[in-house]
Design a protein around this motif. Structure first.
Motif, PDB file in Angstrom:
ATOM      1  N   UNK A  87      -1.154 -13.239  29.937  1.00 16.90           N
ATOM      2  CA  UNK A  87      -2.449 -12.662  30.220  1.00 16.90           C
ATOM      3  C   UNK A  87      -2.516 -11.340  29.471  1.00 16.90           C
ATOM      4  N   UNK A  88      -3.347 -11.320  28.441  1.00 14.61           N
ATOM      5  CA  UNK A  88      -3.289 -10.173  27.541  1.00 14.61           C
ATOM      6  C   UNK A  88      -4.370  -9.143  27.802  1.00 14.61           C
ATOM      7  N   UNK A  89      -5.552  -9.621  28.000  1.00 13.46           N
ATOM      8  CA  UNK A  89      -6.666  -8.707  28.049  1.00 13.46           C
ATOM      9  C   UNK A  89      -7.760  -9.398  28.843  1.00 13.46           C
ATOM     10  N   UNK A  90      -8.377  -8.684  29.747  1.00 16.23           N
ATOM     11  CA  UNK A  90      -9.497  -9.276  30.456  1.00 16.23           C
ATOM     12  C   UNK A  90     -10.754  -8.809  29.759  1.00 16.23           C
ATOM     13  N   UNK A  91     -11.593  -9.764  29.423  1.00 17.79           N
ATOM     14  CA  UNK A  91     -12.794  -9.372  28.700  1.00 17.79           C
ATOM     15  C   UNK A  91     -13.710  -8.589  29.629  1.00 17.79           C
ATOM     16  N   UNK A  92     -14.098  -7.432  29.173  1.00 17.18           N
ATOM     17  CA  UNK A  92     -14.958  -6.577  29.986  1.00 17.18           C
ATOM     18  C   UNK A  92     -16.415  -6.963  29.741  1.00 17.18           C
ATOM     19  N   UNK A  93     -17.160  -7.110  30.833  1.00 19.80           N
ATOM     20  CA  UNK A  93     -18.568  -7.497  30.708  1.00 19.80           C
ATOM     21  C   UNK A  93     -19.452  -6.257  30.773  1.00 19.80           C
ATOM     22  N   UNK A  95     -22.259  -3.965  32.298  1.00 24.03           N
ATOM     23  CA  UNK A  95     -22.579  -3.726  33.701  1.00 24.03           C
ATOM     24  C   UNK A  95     -23.997  -3.174  33.794  1.00 24.03           C
ATOM     25  N   UNK A  96     -24.762  -3.720  34.727  1.00 19.36           N
ATOM     26  CA  UNK A  96     -26.115  -3.178  34.927  1.00 19.36           C
ATOM     27  C   UNK A  96     -26.039  -2.106  36.001  1.00 19.36           C
ATOM     28  N   UNK A 105     -19.855  -2.563  27.508  1.00 16.22           N
ATOM     29  CA  UNK A 105     -18.405  -2.456  27.403  1.00 16.22           C
ATOM     30  C   UNK A 105     -17.971  -3.087  26.100  1.00 16.22           C
ATOM     31  N   UNK A 106     -17.188  -2.395  25.375  1.00 15.83           N
ATOM     32  CA  UNK A 106     -16.691  -2.948  24.111  1.00 15.83           C
ATOM     33  C   UNK A 106     -15.274  -3.465  24.321  1.00 15.83           C
ATOM     34  N   UNK A 107     -14.982  -4.570  23.711  1.00 15.49           N
ATOM     35  CA  UNK A 107     -13.664  -5.177  23.891  1.00 15.49           C
ATOM     36  C   UNK A 107     -12.827  -4.990  22.632  1.00 15.49           C
ATOM     37  N   UNK A 108     -11.735  -4.320  22.827  1.00 17.13           N
ATOM     38  CA  UNK A 108     -10.883  -4.007  21.670  1.00 17.13           C
ATOM     39  C   UNK A 108      -9.735  -4.996  21.581  1.00 17.13           C
ATOM     40  N   UNK A 109      -9.408  -5.383  20.372  1.00 17.67           N
ATOM     41  CA  UNK A 109      -8.282  -6.299  20.139  1.00 17.67           C
ATOM     42  C   UNK A 109      -7.380  -5.726  19.066  1.00 17.67           C
ATOM     43  N   UNK A 110      -6.120  -5.819  19.291  1.00 24.74           N
ATOM     44  CA  UNK A 110      -5.181  -5.423  18.248  1.00 24.74           C
ATOM     45  C   UNK A 110      -5.154  -3.926  18.034  1.00 24.74           C
ATOM     46  N   UNK A 111      -4.456  -3.548  17.002  1.00 22.97           N
ATOM     47  CA  UNK A 111      -4.286  -2.148  16.698  1.00 22.97           C
ATOM     48  C   UNK A 111      -4.170  -2.059  15.185  1.00 22.97           C
ATOM     49  N   UNK A 112      -4.834  -1.073  14.601  1.00 23.96           N
ATOM     50  CA  UNK A 112      -4.978  -1.072  13.145  1.00 23.96           C
ATOM     51  C   UNK A 112      -3.840  -0.398  12.401  1.00 23.96           C
TER      52      UNK A 112
END
Ligand SMILES: *[C@@H]1O[C@H](CO)[C@@H](O)[C@H](O)[C@H]1NC(C)=O
Ligand SMILES: *[C@@H]1O[C@H](CO)[C@@H](O)[C@H](O)[C@H]1NC(C)=O
Ligand SMILES: *[C@@H]1O[C@H](CO)[C@@H](O)[C@H](O)[C@H]1NC(C)=O
Ligand SMILES: *[C@@H]1O[C@H](CO)[C@@H](O)[C@H](O)[C@H]1NC(C)=O
Ligand SMILES: *[C@@H]1O[C@H](CO)[C@@H](O)[C@H](O)[C@H]1NC(C)=O
Length: 471
Positions: A87-93, A95-96, A105-112
């Motif tokens: 379980x790596x990352x929960x996608x953030x939705x 919110x109203x 909410x922005x979902x970040x993946x990886x690292x540059x």
């Protein structure tokens, strides 16, 4: 275009000829990759690049890809058993909020960029170490990464940990990466005792400490230094230094000219004397011919010099290197002025046919005397009082720095003459003054006059080994 080529060569994709197979290929490829954040990002990027080249009937959505990166694959996809999806990352939705305001909410993946790239580590005393590496620059700009040092003794006693103190030399130079020196100083000596120490391993735990994202504190454990039992020589840190002068050069790459390197090494071996040592870093430039001119100098040879192999240190005749260095010994560091020599103009005061048999420092004698321009300087340090160094000088020293060395010591710079294996002369000139494109030059025969003694020294030291090589 490079990306396109990679894409074409990807074996997982080459064999895929329908949508379903293609997807399996990607999941299979992507799961292990996720363990490495950066690899995952690279993979992700190349996939995105790939989209542009897929025939339309093979297309799949970005949604599918996001599943690959963030969620376990759909159960319908058969998965090779050796990989376990974590379980790596929960996608953030989004919110109203109250009043209908949408909080995105922005979902970040990886690292540059890597958290830490270990380059080297050394012991600086019984209780202290320096660990040198590169680290993501944005990480240091936008966050405060922290370092914890841990010494794990070989003999089974408990580990010792201490906070590492970071120094960032050359801060202004890097964009993606920056140099980091982590100083690990333990409260008491580690790995000492017995004859030559008990041995152990130095670990550095590098934590991102919430770079931009406070909920994300990634810690990497780096095995920085392994010390074998009985390998520690404590007097090294207190005795007189083994060498008077140590040359620390920048990496050598490209198609280096063996002729120019030969002059350079002969000149500086003569100048620095027996108690000196040259550290030459081969980054692909020390090809066979260059090695052949360096090898004969591998004989036994307090100050450390930083300059390049197209630069020649010079001290005026009334002094010697030793008298100059002694006069500057109260300083931990001093810098050296540059004398810029044209890399094209050759002095023709002899039969033209002979010029090709002269050394570079004999024929390249036109000195750029343009006023009012800032020229780079080179530097010398007493390394025992230095904690980190940079490209142009060190800003992390104990003691004083001086720049007032004009007329005492200087360096002749023959820019661009060593990285090409051609004859350097482009224009033969017989006047003592010359203007090229608005830049005034005058003849400066200082180095030419030093060459004879260097050639005799070379013959004395290594015999005729290099006598018949091209000059
Ligand atoms: C680490 O820092 C301490 C305190 O400034 C210093 O005494 C020590 O020599 C440094 N260690 C190294 C390896 O540079
Ligand atoms: C010592 O530190 C290393 C690196 O963190 C760790 O792998 C090891 O388990 C530690 N040993 C003990 C006895 O705590
Ligand atoms: C292990 O080495 C340390 C020194 O690094 C020493 O203080 C300790 O007594 C040694 N322990 C054993 C069990 O030999
Ligand atoms: C991140 O983790 C490291 C190691 O566990 C810790 O030393 C550091 O304080 C943490 N940083 C933050 C901001 O929580
Ligand atoms: C210098 O070169 C020019 C032509 O390049 C020639 O005419 C002249 O005689 C030369 N002078 C000397 C002193 O050699």
């Amino acid at each position: 275009m490079a990306k396109e080529k990679e894409a074409i060569e990807n074996p997982n994709l080459k064999t895929s000829n329908n949508n379903n197979k293609m997807f399996i290929g990607i999941v299979w490829n992507c799961v292990p990759e996720l363990k490495l954040l950066l690899s995952a990002l690279l993979f992700f990027c190349s996939l995105i690049t790939l989209f542009q080249f897929f025939p339309s009937h093979l297309s799949f959505s970005v949604q599918d890809l996001r599943h690959c990166a963030a969620l376990p694959p759909p159960p319908s996809v058969k998965q090779p058993p050796e990989f376990e999806i974590e379980h790596l990352n929960v996608k953030k939705q989004d919110v109203v909020l109250q009043g209908g305001v949408i909080k995105r909410n922005f979902n970040a993946y990886g690292s540059a960029a890597y958290n830490f790239i270990l380059m080297s580590a050394y012991r600086g005393g019984l209780d202290t170490f320096a660990v040198i590496g590169l680290s993501s620059k944005p990480l240091h700009v936008f966050a405060k990464p922290t370092y914890v040092c841990e010494w794990a003794p070989r003999n089974g006693t408990a580990n010792v940990t201490v906070s590492g103190v970071k120094t960032l030399p050359d801060w202004g130079y890097g964009r993606v990466y920056t140099v980091v020196v982590v100083n690990c100083t333990f409260p008491s000596p580690v790995g000492h005792g017995g004859a030559g120490g008990t041995g152990g391993t130095l670990f550095v735990h590098a934590s991102t400490s919430g770079s931009g994202d406070a909920s994300f504190n990634l810690t990497d454990t780096i095995e920085a230094l392994e010390e074998a039992p009985a390998s520690l020589n404590p007097v090294l840190f207190t005795d007189q230094p083994k060498y008077d002068y140590l040359y620390c050069g920048s990496p050598l790459y490209g198609n280096l000219s063996p002729q120019r390197i030969r002059e350079w090494i002969a000149y500086h071996v003569k100048m620095f004397g027996e108690k000196s040592h040259f550290v030459i870093h081969d980054a692909g430039g020390v090809h066979r011919d260059v090695m052949n001119v360096l090898r004969p100098y591998r004989f036994a040879t307090k100050w450390m010099f930083f300059f390049d192999v197209d630069e020649f240190i010079f001290v005026p005749k009334k002094s010697t290197l030793k008298t100059v260095m002694d006069s500057l010994s109260e300083f931990t560091q001093f810098t050296i002025e540059q004398r810029t020599i044209s890399n094209k103009l050759c002095y023709l005061d002899d039969h033209p046919g002979k010029i090709y048999r002269k050394w570079g420092i004999e024929k390249l004698v036109y000195r750029d005397i343009m006023k009012g321009i800032r020229r780079d300087r080179k530097y010398v340090v007493q390394p025992r009082n230095v904690f980190a160094t940079g490209v142009h000088m060190s800003e992390n020293i104990l003691g004083k720095t001086t720049h007032k060395t004009e007329g005492k010591i200087m360096y002749y710079h023959y820019h661009g003459t060593i990285s090409e294996r051609r004859e350097p002369c482009r224009q033969l000139v017989n006047t003592t003054e010359m203007k090229v494109g608005g830049t005034p030059y005058v003849v400066d025969k200082t180095m030419r006059e030093a060459a004879g003694a260097v050639k005799r020294f070379e013959a004395r030291m290594i015999g005729s080994a290099l006598l018949n090589t091209r000059q």
